[in-house]
Design a protein around this motif. Structure first.
Motif, PDB file in Angstrom:
ATOM      1  N   TYR A 176       7.263  -1.094   5.287  1.00  0.00           N
ATOM      2  CA  TYR A 176       8.121  -1.060   6.437  1.00  0.00           C
ATOM      3  C   TYR A 176       9.497  -0.338   5.962  1.00  0.00           C
ATOM      4  CZ  TYR A 176      11.117  -2.043  10.562  1.00  0.00           C
ATOM      5  OH  TYR A 176      12.001  -1.796  11.340  1.00  0.00           O
ATOM      6  N   GLN A 177      10.116  -0.742   4.813  1.00  0.00           N
ATOM      7  CA  GLN A 177      11.286  -0.202   4.318  1.00  0.00           C
ATOM      8  C   GLN A 177      11.032   1.275   3.691  1.00  0.00           C
ATOM      9  OE1 GLN A 177      13.969  -2.707   2.128  1.00  0.00           O
ATOM     10  NE2 GLN A 177      12.574  -4.397   2.758  1.00  0.00           N
ATOM     11  N   GLY A 178       9.821   1.961   3.892  1.00  0.00           N
ATOM     12  CA  GLY A 178       9.623   3.263   3.249  1.00  0.00           C
ATOM     13  C   GLY A 178       8.885   3.427   2.254  1.00  0.00           C
ATOM     14  N   PHE A 179       8.557   2.277   1.355  1.00  0.00           N
ATOM     15  CA  PHE A 179       7.873   2.519   0.058  1.00  0.00           C
ATOM     16  C   PHE A 179       6.284   2.332   0.262  1.00  0.00           C
ATOM     17  CE2 PHE A 179      12.242   0.527  -0.581  1.00  0.00           C
ATOM     18  CZ  PHE A 179      12.529   1.435  -1.588  1.00  0.00           C
ATOM     19  N   ASP A 180       5.811   3.290  -0.627  1.00  0.00           N
ATOM     20  CA  ASP A 180       4.206   2.969  -0.653  1.00  0.00           C
ATOM     21  C   ASP A 180       3.885   2.877  -2.123  1.00  0.00           C
ATOM     22  OD1 ASP A 180       4.784   5.523  -1.816  1.00  0.00           O
ATOM     23  OD2 ASP A 180       3.070   6.685  -0.535  1.00  0.00           O
ATOM     24  N   ARG A 181       4.844   2.490  -3.074  1.00  0.00           N
ATOM     25  CA  ARG A 181       4.756   2.238  -4.591  1.00  0.00           C
ATOM     26  C   ARG A 181       5.440   1.045  -4.769  1.00  0.00           C
ATOM     27  NH1 ARG A 181       3.149   7.148  -6.969  1.00  0.00           N
ATOM     28  NH2 ARG A 181       2.841   8.815  -5.276  1.00  0.00           N
ATOM     29  N   MET A 182       4.931   0.124  -5.166  1.00  0.00           N
ATOM     30  CA  MET A 182       5.397  -1.500  -5.519  1.00  0.00           C
ATOM     31  C   MET A 182       5.011  -1.964  -7.042  1.00  0.00           C
ATOM     32  SD  MET A 182       4.688  -4.701  -2.962  1.00  0.00           S
ATOM     33  CE  MET A 182       4.593  -6.426  -3.746  1.00  0.00           C
ATOM     34  N   ILE A 183       6.158  -2.570  -7.659  1.00  0.00           N
ATOM     35  CA  ILE A 183       6.109  -3.328  -8.612  1.00  0.00           C
ATOM     36  C   ILE A 183       6.291  -4.979  -8.232  1.00  0.00           C
ATOM     37  CG2 ILE A 183       7.087  -3.884 -11.089  1.00  0.00           C
ATOM     38  CD1 ILE A 183       7.925  -0.864 -10.789  1.00  0.00           C
ATOM     39  N   ILE A 184       5.292  -5.530  -8.996  1.00  0.00           N
ATOM     40  CA  ILE A 184       5.420  -7.506  -8.549  1.00  0.00           C
ATOM     41  C   ILE A 184       5.037  -7.821  -9.903  1.00  0.00           C
ATOM     42  CG2 ILE A 184       3.046  -7.695  -7.925  1.00  0.00           C
ATOM     43  CD1 ILE A 184       4.596  -9.912  -6.115  1.00  0.00           C
ATOM     44  N   HIS A 185       6.073  -8.917 -10.566  1.00  0.00           N
ATOM     45  CA  HIS A 185       5.851  -9.616 -11.658  1.00  0.00           C
ATOM     46  C   HIS A 185       4.732 -10.844 -11.317  1.00  0.00           C
ATOM     47  CE1 HIS A 185       9.270  -7.165 -13.404  1.00  0.00           C
ATOM     48  NE2 HIS A 185       9.824  -7.439 -12.194  1.00  0.00           N
ATOM     49  N   GLU A 186       4.026 -10.791 -12.507  1.00  0.00           N
ATOM     50  CA  GLU A 186       2.918 -11.862 -12.480  1.00  0.00           C
ATOM     51  C   GLU A 186       3.466 -13.182 -12.400  1.00  0.00           C
ATOM     52  OE1 GLU A 186       0.953 -14.941 -15.359  1.00  0.00           O
ATOM     53  OE2 GLU A 186       2.593 -13.815 -16.090  1.00  0.00           O
TER      54      GLU A 186
END
Length: 119
Positions: free
Chosen positions: A38-48
């Protein structure tokens, strides 16, 4: 939850950071993806470290259900962490197969994640 915005090769990447688990359920995973998208990102990083251990127990189906949403909405995801601590051969195979594609990858560092997402 904090969103760190990265820009590399004209690609906007959202890195999600938190002090605790932000994915405890399938709904949490879907909600975070939706918020980032929704904030305009289609690429995301998340930490394990921000993902509940149930995600890494493939019998719970949590990983499959969350990652299916990422696939459906074509949101690229990098999960950053040390996955060597997981002894499950099934999980190791899952990570290996995921890393052959471009949509969901498991990497060791944020720098690796950013480089892959900027491709």
């Amino acid at each position: 939850m904090i969103l760190i915005k990265h820009s590399l090769n004209n690609q906007q990447i959202a890195e999600v950071q938190a002090d605790d688990y932000i994915w405890k359920t399938v709904e949490d995973g879907t909600d975070v993806m939706g918020d980032v998208y929704y904030q305009g990102f289609d690429r995301m990083i998340i930490h394990e470290k921000n993902i509940h251990p149930n995600f890494f127990d493939l019998k719970t189906k949590m990983a499959g259900e969350i990652l299916q949403k990422f696939s459906t909405y074509r949101v690229r995801l990098m999960i950053v962490g040390d996955f060597s601590k997981y002894n499950s051969q099934t999980l190791k195979d899952f990570i290996s197969e995921s890393n052959k594609g471009r949509l969901v990858n498991f990497v060791e560092s944020v720098d690796q994640a950013k480089i892959k997402l900027a491709e």
